[in-house]
Scaffold this motif. Structure first.
Motif, PDB file in Angstrom:
ATOM      1  N   LEU A 123      75.308  34.968 -24.064  1.00 48.82           N
ATOM      2  CA  LEU A 123      74.974  33.566 -24.287  1.00 48.82           C
ATOM      3  C   LEU A 123      73.764  33.204 -23.456  1.00 48.82           C
ATOM      4  CD1 LEU A 123      78.630  32.352 -23.696  1.00 48.82           C
ATOM      5  CD2 LEU A 123      77.633  32.817 -25.914  1.00 48.82           C
ATOM      6  N   GLU A 124      72.954  32.289 -23.968  1.00 55.29           N
ATOM      7  CA  GLU A 124      71.796  31.816 -23.216  1.00 55.29           C
ATOM      8  C   GLU A 124      71.807  30.300 -23.170  1.00 55.29           C
ATOM      9  OE1 GLU A 124      68.044  33.220 -24.480  1.00 55.29           O
ATOM     10  OE2 GLU A 124      68.461  35.327 -24.016  1.00 55.29           O
ATOM     11  N   TYR A 125      71.560  29.755 -21.975  1.00 53.76           N
ATOM     12  CA  TYR A 125      71.509  28.310 -21.783  1.00 53.76           C
ATOM     13  C   TYR A 125      70.400  27.995 -20.791  1.00 53.76           C
ATOM     14  CZ  TYR A 125      76.204  28.564 -23.782  1.00 53.76           C
ATOM     15  OH  TYR A 125      77.268  28.812 -24.600  1.00 53.76           O
ATOM     16  N   SER A 126      69.903  26.767 -20.880  1.00 52.84           N
ATOM     17  CA  SER A 126      68.925  26.293 -19.906  1.00 52.84           C
ATOM     18  C   SER A 126      69.458  25.027 -19.255  1.00 52.84           C
ATOM     19  CB  SER A 126      67.574  26.013 -20.586  1.00 52.84           C
ATOM     20  OG  SER A 126      67.726  25.042 -21.605  1.00 52.84           O
TER      21      SER A 126
ATOM     22  N   TYR B  11      80.337  24.768 -19.204  1.00 56.82           N
ATOM     23  CA  TYR B  11      79.921  23.374 -19.260  1.00 56.82           C
ATOM     24  C   TYR B  11      78.440  23.247 -18.895  1.00 56.82           C
ATOM     25  CZ  TYR B  11      84.945  22.381 -19.151  1.00 56.82           C
ATOM     26  OH  TYR B  11      86.286  22.335 -19.423  1.00 56.82           O
ATOM     27  N   GLN B  12      77.773  22.296 -19.559  1.00 54.07           N
ATOM     28  CA  GLN B  12      76.383  21.980 -19.238  1.00 54.07           C
ATOM     29  C   GLN B  12      76.387  20.927 -18.141  1.00 54.07           C
ATOM     30  OE1 GLN B  12      73.373  23.183 -21.285  1.00 54.07           O
ATOM     31  NE2 GLN B  12      72.684  22.775 -19.207  1.00 54.07           N
ATOM     32  N   GLY B  13      76.549  21.342 -16.928  1.00 49.21           N
ATOM     33  CA  GLY B  13      76.650  20.436 -15.795  1.00 49.21           C
ATOM     34  C   GLY B  13      77.433  21.084 -14.677  1.00 49.21           C
ATOM     35  N   SER B  14      77.782  20.300 -13.688  1.00 48.28           N
ATOM     36  CA  SER B  14      78.421  20.852 -12.491  1.00 48.28           C
ATOM     37  C   SER B  14      79.913  20.561 -12.416  1.00 48.28           C
ATOM     38  CB  SER B  14      77.738  20.288 -11.233  1.00 48.28           C
ATOM     39  OG  SER B  14      77.806  18.867 -11.232  1.00 48.28           O
ATOM     40  N   THR B  15      80.475  19.796 -13.375  1.00 48.88           N
ATOM     41  CA  THR B  15      81.900  19.468 -13.351  1.00 48.88           C
ATOM     42  C   THR B  15      82.493  19.717 -14.724  1.00 48.88           C
ATOM     43  OG1 THR B  15      81.658  17.147 -14.003  1.00 48.88           O
ATOM     44  CG2 THR B  15      81.418  17.656 -11.648  1.00 48.88           C
ATOM     45  N   THR B  16      83.814  19.708 -14.781  1.00 52.53           N
ATOM     46  CA  THR B  16      84.508  19.924 -16.047  1.00 52.53           C
ATOM     47  C   THR B  16      84.464  18.697 -16.954  1.00 52.53           C
ATOM     48  OG1 THR B  16      86.583  19.318 -14.946  1.00 52.53           O
ATOM     49  CG2 THR B  16      86.066  21.656 -15.101  1.00 52.53           C
ATOM     50  N   SER B  17      83.918  17.593 -16.461  1.00 47.52           N
ATOM     51  CA  SER B  17      83.702  16.428 -17.328  1.00 47.52           C
ATOM     52  C   SER B  17      82.315  16.473 -17.977  1.00 47.52           C
ATOM     53  CB  SER B  17      83.874  15.129 -16.533  1.00 47.52           C
ATOM     54  OG  SER B  17      82.938  15.057 -15.477  1.00 47.52           O
ATOM     55  N   SER B  18      81.512  17.470 -17.647  1.00 46.08           N
ATOM     56  CA  SER B  18      80.211  17.657 -18.278  1.00 46.08           C
ATOM     57  C   SER B  18      80.404  18.139 -19.720  1.00 46.08           C
ATOM     58  CB  SER B  18      79.387  18.678 -17.486  1.00 46.08           C
ATOM     59  OG  SER B  18      79.249  18.292 -16.135  1.00 46.08           O
TER      60      SER B  18
ATOM     61  N   LEU C 172      78.447  25.410 -15.382  1.00 48.30           N
ATOM     62  CA  LEU C 172      79.741  25.671 -14.757  1.00 48.30           C
ATOM     63  C   LEU C 172      80.545  26.565 -15.685  1.00 48.30           C
ATOM     64  CD1 LEU C 172      81.916  25.158 -12.570  1.00 48.30           C
ATOM     65  CD2 LEU C 172      82.655  23.196 -13.928  1.00 48.30           C
ATOM     66  N   ILE C 173      80.980  27.710 -15.164  1.00 51.60           N
ATOM     67  CA  ILE C 173      81.913  28.578 -15.885  1.00 51.60           C
ATOM     68  C   ILE C 173      83.280  28.390 -15.245  1.00 51.60           C
ATOM     69  CG2 ILE C 173      82.506  30.935 -16.518  1.00 51.60           C
ATOM     70  CD1 ILE C 173      79.586  31.649 -16.360  1.00 51.60           C
ATOM     71  N   GLU C 174      84.231  27.945 -16.029  1.00 54.71           N
ATOM     72  CA  GLU C 174      85.589  27.712 -15.523  1.00 54.71           C
ATOM     73  C   GLU C 174      86.536  28.724 -16.161  1.00 54.71           C
ATOM     74  OE1 GLU C 174      88.795  24.038 -15.288  1.00 54.71           O
ATOM     75  OE2 GLU C 174      87.761  24.464 -17.165  1.00 54.71           O
ATOM     76  N   PHE C 175      87.318  29.405 -15.324  1.00 58.91           N
ATOM     77  CA  PHE C 175      88.328  30.350 -15.792  1.00 58.91           C
ATOM     78  C   PHE C 175      89.706  29.787 -15.460  1.00 58.91           C
ATOM     79  CE2 PHE C 175      91.156  33.960 -14.573  1.00 58.91           C
ATOM     80  CZ  PHE C 175      91.386  34.430 -15.856  1.00 58.91           C
ATOM     81  N   ARG C 176      90.518  29.629 -16.480  1.00 57.06           N
ATOM     82  CA  ARG C 176      91.894  29.124 -16.296  1.00 57.06           C
ATOM     83  C   ARG C 176      92.895  30.173 -16.762  1.00 57.06           C
ATOM     84  NH1 ARG C 176      93.472  23.682 -15.569  1.00 57.06           N
ATOM     85  NH2 ARG C 176      91.737  22.237 -15.303  1.00 57.06           N
ATOM     86  N   SER C 177      93.969  30.303 -16.001  1.00 53.07           N
ATOM     87  CA  SER C 177      95.056  31.192 -16.397  1.00 53.07           C
ATOM     88  C   SER C 177      96.366  30.434 -16.351  1.00 53.07           C
ATOM     89  CB  SER C 177      95.114  32.415 -15.469  1.00 53.07           C
ATOM     90  OG  SER C 177      95.442  32.045 -14.141  1.00 53.07           O
ATOM     91  N   GLY C 178      97.226  30.741 -17.313  1.00 53.79           N
ATOM     92  CA  GLY C 178      98.554  30.144 -17.365  1.00 53.79           C
ATOM     93  C   GLY C 178      99.587  31.099 -16.797  1.00 53.79           C
ATOM     94  N   PRO C 179     100.833  31.004 -17.245  1.00 53.83           N
ATOM     95  CA  PRO C 179     101.867  31.935 -16.758  1.00 53.83           C
ATOM     96  C   PRO C 179     101.531  33.368 -17.161  1.00 53.83           C
ATOM     97  CG  PRO C 179     102.820  30.057 -17.937  1.00 53.83           C
ATOM     98  CD  PRO C 179     101.355  30.012 -18.189  1.00 53.83           C
ATOM     99  N   GLN C 180     102.000  34.322 -16.352  1.00 54.58           N
ATOM    100  CA  GLN C 180     101.815  35.719 -16.728  1.00 54.58           C
ATOM    101  C   GLN C 180     102.647  36.042 -17.964  1.00 54.58           C
ATOM    102  OE1 GLN C 180     102.458  38.264 -13.260  1.00 54.58           O
ATOM    103  NE2 GLN C 180     100.267  38.649 -13.267  1.00 54.58           N
ATOM    104  N   LYS C 181     102.137  36.980 -18.729  1.00 56.20           N
ATOM    105  CA  LYS C 181     102.771  37.314 -20.004  1.00 56.20           C
ATOM    106  C   LYS C 181     103.061  38.811 -20.050  1.00 56.20           C
ATOM    107  CE  LYS C 181     100.047  33.696 -22.211  1.00 56.20           C
ATOM    108  NZ  LYS C 181      99.487  33.254 -20.924  1.00 56.20           N
ATOM    109  N   PRO C 182     104.327  39.196 -20.255  1.00 53.27           N
ATOM    110  CA  PRO C 182     104.604  40.612 -20.485  1.00 53.27           C
ATOM    111  C   PRO C 182     103.814  41.070 -21.714  1.00 53.27           C
ATOM    112  CG  PRO C 182     106.618  39.347 -20.168  1.00 53.27           C
ATOM    113  CD  PRO C 182     105.509  38.371 -20.335  1.00 53.27           C
ATOM    114  N   HIS C 183     103.228  42.239 -21.744  1.00 51.64           N
ATOM    115  CA  HIS C 183     103.454  43.375 -20.883  1.00 51.64           C
ATOM    116  C   HIS C 183     102.465  43.447 -19.726  1.00 51.64           C
ATOM    117  CE1 HIS C 183     106.446  45.121 -23.571  1.00 51.64           C
ATOM    118  NE2 HIS C 183     105.683  44.712 -24.550  1.00 51.64           N
ATOM    119  N   PHE C 184     102.008  42.354 -19.233  1.00 54.25           N
ATOM    120  CA  PHE C 184     101.170  42.292 -18.032  1.00 54.25           C
ATOM    121  C   PHE C 184      99.914  43.174 -18.164  1.00 54.25           C
ATOM    122  CE2 PHE C 184     105.696  42.008 -16.850  1.00 54.25           C
ATOM    123  CZ  PHE C 184     105.732  40.712 -16.387  1.00 54.25           C
TER     124      PHE C 184
END
Length: 815
Positions: free
Chosen positions: A333-336, A312-319, A341-353
């Motif tokens: 990637l290059e940004y100014s 995100y271009q900003g400090s929150t996920t609403s940016s 904000l880099i956000e990492f999201r994970s859901g349920p674990q998935k076999p084969h893990f």
């Protein structure tokens, strides 16, 4: 890294349970476990016999041990060796504490092997690892037999999990694996970075043989080979699970020392934990500083439904959203800008893990100081003319000169919230706004202003709840002439006109017959949109702007919630704002919510938060609706906790656990876009149990005993139970209920009631026949003759203590 002094090194890739594993994946790296020799039986046994026995040197029928770290198992296992220091667990390696310093002193190794005993479930074993201050814990799982199964979202029936802390407990939000007969090549790798950790092996169902094979290693955090990864150049934010701050001056200092500034997903290079939201805040000193983000490793599911990286271009996920990454594409990637904000999201674990997240490096420089041309990701808004247009997810729609027009595609992969205004585009007789979300999104749209001047419905706005223009999918139709303003003549906000899609796509078609004579006469439409991910953030409720519902059946078992009001949808609100986030457990679940922080709540002197046996209350001389507050509400509008005024830190966290629904009500007395409401952060967890709920008994006599629960550590924790037992007899008899209790609490906070059965009531509670209070101690109830079905209900509200044992004895007999 683990090592050996043997001149001949060979990676042990075969064992008693497995052999001939395929090559190692380049993205799933682990600490190599080296041993000497090429034909030994296992990690510590070279041969099953041929060496003298420790207790009788003349007998050469005992096992030959690896000279570097192996010790004989003794008379009970003459043909086996184990690691020196673990001889007492040679025949039954279960419930073991392994201390790095002691293991090194005895065997000269900081690594080893775990081969669990063959368990007949239900049963459990634990393995506690105690590293030194410069080490992290690494566990490699190669083989798993009869350890539960994966139901699509979590493990049931059994699991293997690496948990941190001195009192590790089962948690669906931590790394765990399961399976009936699994061979992992490459292995499933777990890491623990916060000191002591325990490997939990638990079988909760009946099995004949449950077992696993693993290696462990105490890995140096300064490992130069990149296997024992640690973040560099950043600062972990306090009171967060996995949030970090990276600043350009700190990273530049790091670069000068030869080590790049690095960030990564939790537990990298091992598998990352499920149901996590990690935020990596990147700040620069001025706008001329540019940041280069290089993803050197990326291994996530190929689609971006539940596991992804957003920038995100900003400090929150609403940016503004710059890009979203998933799969295994490595990018630079290059940004100014001052904030990213880099956000990492994970859901349920998935076999084969086997998904292990990402690693990225950061470099900061002034724009004029580099000529490098990295690969950048740009995702512009696309315009096209669409007739009966069908838009698959992530498909790019190209415009052509013959059909160019005022048709705009707004993708949920590019931005999650924003404004739209047809006056920003050239005039065309037909404009279409296509809102295309991710597969698990719904689209929320609000109209602020519109003006349709022509008569007899010659100008029209159609809102279509579909990915194709279809009259059957029209949600609403606004006909001319009509004018709507965001504010009235007194500058007060006017109620918004909002629409919520049922799927991931919404189309707004704006038709007008002729070009305007002037800008002031132009017909237009302006509003805001918001893409809401229902898989992560609950199901949007159609009758409210910000109400959501989490169902324990299909929602993530655990997650975080925070305050609404940051999306552009709220831009036109000027007044009170009330949002409800409801959590509804299934019949075998309870729900726990913990309010962890509250920020910028107005400190009204007229409102004080008081906590006691009956929960936390907002005590105020003014109406509560005129005061900012946060409420936890249980079934039947039972107020468990209300927080207001200066209640900021000393009483937090406040938590509640119920076996019915639990609702978080966020109330701002006067909300404006410039002065948004207060912030809060809370966690939720659906707990799988059968302690409470609704139960049906058809036997003619029986007894119910409630289980005790261990209270959490925080001061203000409240249990609220409303358990029901339906006693049903298909014969005409008389029911006798014998109830005893040692409770001494008020009847309003603890009671057992007996009701007639009602088929229409949610808990089937009909007319009340009797009420048993704790002060009654013991009572015998004879119910009316031929009353074949009754409902017994326990109600309790209690602060931070074990739940009470409640016994009843029900005999149904015929006079």
């Amino acid at each position: 890294m683990a090592s050996s002094t043997s001149a001949s090194y060979a990676l042990l890739l075969w064992f008693l349970w497995f052999q001939n594993l395929p090559p190692i994946s380049a993205q799933l790296m682990w600490t190599p476990i080296y041993v000497g020799g090429n034909s030994q039986i296992d990690l510590w046994t070279q041969e099953a016999k041929g060496c003298s026995c420790p207790w009788n040197r003349t007998d050469h029928q005992c096992a030959c041990c690896v000279p570097d770290g192996g010790c004989h198992c003794g008379k009970n296992a003459p043909n086996r060796c184990t690691q020196c220091g673990l001889e007492e667990h040679c025949n039954h390696m279960c419930n073991v504490t392994i201390i790095s310093s002691e293991l090194m002193a005895r065997s000269g190794k900081t690594f080893g092997q775990i081969k669990s005993p063959s368990l007949e479930g239900p049963d459990a074993c634990w393995y506690t690892f105690i590293p030194s201050s410069t080490q992290r814990i690494e566990v490699q799982i190669y083989r798993l037999v009869n350890a539960g199964k994966h139901n699509g979202t979590s493990c049931v029936g059994g699991f293997l999990q690496l948990a941190g802390g001195t009192e590790p407990q089962y948690s669906p939000s931590d790394n765990q694996i399961c399976g009936s007969n699994e061979r992992y090549a490459p292995p499933v790798v777990f890491f623990a970075d916060d000191g002591l950790a325990t490997l939990l092996f638990q079988i909760t169902e009946k099995t004949r043989r449950s077992q696993f094979l693993a290696y462990f290693s105490f890995t140096s955090i300064n490992n130069s080979d990149g296997l024992g990864y640690q973040p560099r150049g950043g600062m972990k934010l306090q009171n967060t699970d996995c949030d970090w701050l990276y600043q350009d001056f700190a990273c530049n200092k790091s670069e000068q020392g030869g080590d790049p500034c690095v960030l990564a997903s939790p537990s990298y290079p091992g598998v990352y934990p499920p149901h996590r939201q990690c935020k990596y805040h990147i700040t620069t000193s001025n706008e001329n500083i540019q940041v280069r983000i290089s993803f050197t490793a990326l291994l996530l599911p190929q689609n971006c439904k539940t596991d992804y990286i957003s920038i995100y271009q900003g400090s929150t996920t609403s940016s503004p959203l710059l890009t979203t990454l998933c799969g295994n594409q490595r990018k630079t990637l290059e940004y100014s800008g001052l904030n990213l904000l880099i956000e990492f999201r994970s859901g349920p674990q998935k076999p084969h893990f086997d998904y292990n997240g990402f690693v990225a490096t950061l470099k900061f420089f002034e724009k004029s100081h580099t000529t490098e041309a990295p690969t950048t990701v740009t995702q512009p808004t696309v315009r096209t003319t669409m007739s009966n247009l069908i838009l698959p997810l992530n498909e790019t729609v190209m415009s052509t000169p013959e059909t160019s027009g005022c048709d705009i595609l707004i993708s949920g992969n590019n931005t999650r919230s924003g404004h739209f205004d047809t006056r920003e585009h050239e005039w065309h007789p037909i404009c279409r706004l296509v809102f295309q979300g991710r597969q698990t999104d719904v689209v929320h749209v609000s109209f602020f202003n519109y003006r349709l001047r022509t008569a007899l419905c010659k100008s029209v706005i159609e809102i279509i709840d579909n990915k194709v223009e279809d009259k059957r999918s029209i949600m609403d139709r606004i006909c001319s002439p009509v004018v709507k303003q965001a504010r009235d003549h007194d500058s007060r906000s006017v109620e918004q006109k909002t629409y919520l899609s049922t799927g991931s796509t919404m189309i707004i078609t704006f038709k007008r017959p002729s070009a305007p004579l002037s800008t002031n006469e132009a017909e237009f439409l302006a509003g805001a949109y918001f893409f809401h991910d229902e898989q992560i953030s609950g199901t949007m409720q159609p009758n409210g702007l910000c109400d959501v519902k989490f169902n324990g059946v299909n929602s993530p078992l655990a997650g975080m919630i925070d305050n609404p009001g940051t999306q552009h949808l709220y831009w036109n609100i000027d007044g009170p704002l009330s949002c409800r986030q409801q959590f509804v457990p299934s019949s075998n679940q309870s729900i726990t919510i913990k309010v962890q922080s509250i920020e910028k709540m107005s400190k009204e002197p007229s409102c004080v938060t008081q906590c006691g046996d009956n929960g936390c209350r907002c005590v105020s001389s003014s109406p509560l609706k005129t005061i900012d507050h946060l409420v936890l509400l249980a079934d039947n509008n039972l107020n468990i906790a209300c927080l207001c005024g200066s209640f900021q830190s000393e009483g937090l966290p406040v938590s509640a656990r119920t076996w019915g629904s639990l609702t978080v009500i966020y109330s701002v007395a006067h909300y404006t876009w410039t002065k948004k409401g207060f912030g809060f952060s809370a966690s939720y967890a659906f707990n799988t149990d059968t302690i409470c709920g609704q139960h049906i008994y058809t036997i003619h006599s029986g007894e119910i005993t409630m289980k005790n629960l261990t209270p959490p550590e925080n001061l203000n924790h409240f249990y609220q139970q409303s358990c029901t037992w339906t006693l049903h007899s298909n014969v005409e008899r008389q029911l006798e209920l014998d109830i005893t209790s040692n409770q001494n609490r008020p009847c309003t906070a603890w009671n057992i009631s007996i009701h007639e059965y009602s088929p229409t009531n949610n808990q089937h509670l009909g007319d009340q026949i009797h009420t048993f209070c704790s002060r009654d101690n013991h009572k015998l109830y004879l119910l009316p003759w031929k009353l074949n079905t009754v409902v017994v209900r326990l109600f309790t509200l209690k602060i931070k203590s074990t739940l009470d044992n409640v016994d009843y004895h029900a005999d149904l007999y015929l006079f």
